[in-house]
Scaffold this motif. Structure first.
Motif, PDB file in Angstrom:
ATOM      1  N   MET A   1      40.126  32.208  36.017  1.00 39.78           N
ATOM      2  CA  MET A   1      40.961  31.982  34.651  1.00 39.78           C
ATOM      3  C   MET A   1      39.999  31.966  33.558  1.00 39.78           C
ATOM      4  O   MET A   1      40.317  32.697  32.450  1.00 39.78           O
ATOM      5  CB  MET A   1      41.877  30.625  34.658  1.00 39.78           C
ATOM      6  N   MET A   2      38.769  31.562  33.789  1.00 42.30           N
ATOM      7  CA  MET A   2      37.803  31.330  32.709  1.00 42.30           C
ATOM      8  C   MET A   2      37.218  32.736  32.287  1.00 42.30           C
ATOM      9  O   MET A   2      37.323  33.282  31.289  1.00 42.30           O
ATOM     10  CB  MET A   2      36.513  30.736  33.025  1.00 42.30           C
TER      11      MET A   2
ATOM     12  N   LYS B   1      36.902  38.028  29.439  1.00 48.60           N
ATOM     13  CA  LYS B   1      37.170  39.517  29.320  1.00 48.60           C
ATOM     14  C   LYS B   1      38.151  39.767  28.330  1.00 48.60           C
ATOM     15  O   LYS B   1      38.028  40.913  27.709  1.00 48.60           O
ATOM     16  CB  LYS B   1      37.463  39.940  30.770  1.00 48.60           C
ATOM     17  N   LEU B   2      39.100  38.960  28.038  1.00 49.49           N
ATOM     18  CA  LEU B   2      40.300  39.284  26.961  1.00 49.49           C
ATOM     19  C   LEU B   2      39.444  39.567  25.885  1.00 49.49           C
ATOM     20  O   LEU B   2      39.883  40.414  25.007  1.00 49.49           O
ATOM     21  CB  LEU B   2      41.371  38.204  26.988  1.00 49.49           C
TER      22      LEU B   2
ATOM     23  N   PHE C   1      40.493  42.239  32.812  1.00 50.05           N
ATOM     24  CA  PHE C   1      40.815  40.759  32.696  1.00 50.05           C
ATOM     25  C   PHE C   1      42.243  40.098  33.305  1.00 50.05           C
ATOM     26  O   PHE C   1      42.237  39.146  33.914  1.00 50.05           O
ATOM     27  CB  PHE C   1      40.984  40.541  30.982  1.00 50.05           C
ATOM     28  N   GLN C   2      43.101  41.271  33.231  1.00 48.69           N
ATOM     29  CA  GLN C   2      44.340  40.966  34.003  1.00 48.69           C
ATOM     30  C   GLN C   2      44.111  40.927  35.565  1.00 48.69           C
ATOM     31  O   GLN C   2      44.898  40.138  36.205  1.00 48.69           O
ATOM     32  CB  GLN C   2      45.385  42.021  33.640  1.00 48.69           C
ATOM     33  N   LYS C   3      43.242  41.554  36.203  1.00 51.81           N
ATOM     34  CA  LYS C   3      42.899  41.452  37.537  1.00 51.81           C
ATOM     35  C   LYS C   3      42.501  40.006  37.666  1.00 51.81           C
ATOM     36  O   LYS C   3      42.946  39.521  38.773  1.00 51.81           O
ATOM     37  CB  LYS C   3      41.824  42.395  37.926  1.00 51.81           C
ATOM     38  N   ASP C   4      41.647  39.569  37.066  1.00 53.02           N
ATOM     39  CA  ASP C   4      41.129  38.034  36.923  1.00 53.02           C
ATOM     40  C   ASP C   4      42.260  37.148  36.991  1.00 53.02           C
ATOM     41  O   ASP C   4      42.344  36.122  37.804  1.00 53.02           O
ATOM     42  CB  ASP C   4      39.808  37.480  36.254  1.00 53.02           C
ATOM     43  N   LEU C   5      43.153  37.361  35.889  1.00 51.46           N
ATOM     44  CA  LEU C   5      44.349  36.230  35.917  1.00 51.46           C
ATOM     45  C   LEU C   5      45.338  36.609  37.085  1.00 51.46           C
ATOM     46  O   LEU C   5      45.728  35.529  37.559  1.00 51.46           O
ATOM     47  CB  LEU C   5      45.319  36.778  34.669  1.00 51.46           C
ATOM     48  N   ASP C   6      45.377  37.722  37.699  1.00 53.23           N
ATOM     49  CA  ASP C   6      46.200  37.904  38.863  1.00 53.23           C
ATOM     50  C   ASP C   6      45.614  37.309  40.005  1.00 53.23           C
ATOM     51  O   ASP C   6      46.343  36.677  40.791  1.00 53.23           O
ATOM     52  CB  ASP C   6      46.401  39.573  39.087  1.00 53.23           C
ATOM     53  N   THR C   7      44.238  37.209  40.257  1.00 53.01           N
ATOM     54  CA  THR C   7      43.578  36.645  41.322  1.00 53.01           C
ATOM     55  C   THR C   7      43.759  35.027  41.124  1.00 53.01           C
ATOM     56  O   THR C   7      44.138  34.436  42.210  1.00 53.01           O
ATOM     57  CB  THR C   7      42.189  36.943  41.349  1.00 53.01           C
ATOM     58  N   ALA C   8      43.589  34.549  40.011  1.00 61.39           N
ATOM     59  CA  ALA C   8      44.058  33.019  39.740  1.00 61.39           C
ATOM     60  C   ALA C   8      45.591  32.643  39.890  1.00 61.39           C
ATOM     61  O   ALA C   8      45.891  31.705  40.586  1.00 61.39           O
ATOM     62  CB  ALA C   8      43.741  32.630  38.220  1.00 61.39           C
TER      63      ALA C   8
ATOM     64  N   ARG D   1      42.697  23.424  35.451  1.00 63.82           N
ATOM     65  CA  ARG D   1      41.990  22.079  35.168  1.00 63.82           C
ATOM     66  C   ARG D   1      41.274  21.858  34.243  1.00 63.82           C
ATOM     67  O   ARG D   1      40.647  20.550  33.731  1.00 63.82           O
ATOM     68  CB  ARG D   1      41.350  21.759  36.556  1.00 63.82           C
ATOM     69  N   PHE D   2      41.118  22.812  33.503  1.00 59.61           N
ATOM     70  CA  PHE D   2      40.149  22.879  32.106  1.00 59.61           C
ATOM     71  C   PHE D   2      41.075  23.279  30.895  1.00 59.61           C
ATOM     72  O   PHE D   2      41.748  24.181  31.079  1.00 59.61           O
ATOM     73  CB  PHE D   2      38.871  23.678  32.276  1.00 59.61           C
ATOM     74  N   PRO D   3      40.826  22.945  29.771  1.00 56.22           N
ATOM     75  CA  PRO D   3      41.536  23.453  28.514  1.00 56.22           C
ATOM     76  C   PRO D   3      41.474  24.978  28.215  1.00 56.22           C
ATOM     77  O   PRO D   3      40.560  25.614  28.928  1.00 56.22           O
ATOM     78  CB  PRO D   3      40.924  22.531  27.391  1.00 56.22           C
ATOM     79  N   CYS D   4      42.247  25.464  27.665  1.00 56.01           N
ATOM     80  CA  CYS D   4      42.217  26.862  27.190  1.00 56.01           C
ATOM     81  C   CYS D   4      41.044  27.095  26.432  1.00 56.01           C
ATOM     82  O   CYS D   4      40.614  26.500  25.443  1.00 56.01           O
ATOM     83  CB  CYS D   4      43.483  27.338  26.208  1.00 56.01           C
ATOM     84  N   LEU D   5      40.210  28.186  26.948  1.00 56.12           N
ATOM     85  CA  LEU D   5      38.857  28.505  25.970  1.00 56.12           C
ATOM     86  C   LEU D   5      39.247  28.747  24.386  1.00 56.12           C
ATOM     87  O   LEU D   5      38.270  28.665  23.616  1.00 56.12           O
ATOM     88  CB  LEU D   5      38.156  29.627  26.780  1.00 56.12           C
TER      89      LEU D   5
END
Length: 354
Positions: A43-44, A49-50, A57-64, A72-76
């Motif tokens: 997610m981070m 990457k966004l 970046f979308q691949k990372d979000l899909d993996t998450a 578990r952590f606030p939006c960056l």
């Protein structure tokens, strides 16, 4: 427990723009920790990457999402308070790369909204609205930026950035009263939120440079034969004052982009290349003129981002006329399109200044 501490450290690196340390720790965790414990890490990295306009970046979000973990952590986005008024600062100048990135944004919006609510969705909406504006799609950009403003009216920086896009859309379409209302609202935000003053001053500088609104420097002067030539001294002064340099909230994403994908290019460099072309034309160095023009033109052709040319208004006309007459390798239909848009933009600037 150790993995939890590593994720906390990863978040500290990400929120503090220390993306080199983030990448190193991320690689260590991926090689040593079960995938089901790394949803937050992906997610981070997806959020980093966004803002680096990295289409993966979308691949990372899909993996998450496949891990099905809740953040578990606030939006960056909450931590990354920009020192300027833009979120879209870097992109790939490879053909179609920006278009591919843009096509991933709606899915990214859904993912980030589901995890972080408005803080997540808003980061994508702001990015989308800026890309749409720079691509000349004012109607869709205005719709998104108006929605962004309504949802973040009390959020200071987010409200200011959305109004900046809206202001530019109104200026480009001749909605002068609405543009002036946007400027007044931005002034009010800066007054109410001291942390927005620097961003607001950047906006005021851009308006002065683009419109000649302050009257400090005329946009044109006349040579003895009666020809009108653009005045560029105001931009030279701005360059000396650092307008060409990436800010502290921009450079980390540009550096991340340089290490993540080929042919990264910043919006500031794009504006600078166009300025350099105009400057060298003014001093009659046509080799340099055409070198910088072609570098900027190829970016425009590959990305569809045309507004950095158009925003010069009538000032860009001598350059395009030179390119047309010199036989420089640039399509006539593209030159004609930019000439038409720039002339229309100049009409809008003239009315705004009244």
């Amino acid at each position: 427990m150790e993995n939890g501490k590593n994720l906390e450290l990863l978040y500290q690196y990400a929120s503090g723009y220390n993306f080199t340390a983030f990448a190193e720790l991320f690689a260590e965790l991926v090689s040593a920790v079960p995938a089901e414990e790394l949803a937050d890490a992906y997610m981070m990295r997806g959020q980093i990457k966004l803002f680096a306009a990295d289409e993966s970046f979308q691949k990372d979000l899909d993996t998450a999402g496949d891990i099905r973990g809740e953040p578990r952590f606030p939006c960056l986005n909450i931590q990354w308070q920009p020192g300027g008024p833009n979120r879209f600062v870097v992109f790939s100048k490879a053909p179609e790369a920006l278009q591919r990135f843009s096509r991933t944004l709606p899915r990214g919006y859904e993912k980030l909204t589901s995890w972080y609510g408005e803080a997540g969705g808003g980061m994508v909406r702001q990015m989308q609205s800026e890309i749409l504006y720079f691509s000349g799609n004012f109607s869709d950009a205005a719709v998104l930026s108006q929605e962004q403003y309504e949802r973040n009216r009390e959020q200071g920086t987010d409200a200011l950035m959305s109004l900046y896009v809206l202001f530019r859309c109104y200026l480009a379409t001749g909605a002068f009263e609405k543009a002036k209302l946007c400027m007044a609202e931005m002034a009010g935000i800066a007054e109410a939120h001291p942390d927005c003053i620097d961003s607001y001053e950047v906006i005021r500088d851009w308006v002065n440079l683009t419109t000649g609104w302050s009257g400090d420097t005329p946009r044109f002067h006349y040579v003895p034969n009666g020809e009108s030539l653009p005045v560029l001294e105001d931009r030279l002064a701005a360059i000396r004052n650092g307008i060409s340099r990436l800010g502290p909230s921009e450079e980390p994403f540009a550096e991340f982009a340089r290490t993540s994908y080929p042919e990264s290019y910043t919006m500031r460099q794009y504006y600078m290349d166009i300025f350099q072309s105009m400057h060298w034309l003014k001093v009659a160095d046509h080799t340099q003129t055409e070198f910088y023009f072609l570098r900027a033109y190829h970016v425009a052709a590959a990305s569809g981002l045309i507004m950095p040319f158009v925003e010069y208004g009538k000032q860009i006309i001598p350059l395009l006329q030179h390119i047309r007459s010199s036989g420089t390798d640039c399509p006539e239909d593209w030159i004609s399109m930019i000439l038409s848009l720039a002339e229309q933009y100049e009409k809008c600037l003239n009315v705004y200044r009244i």
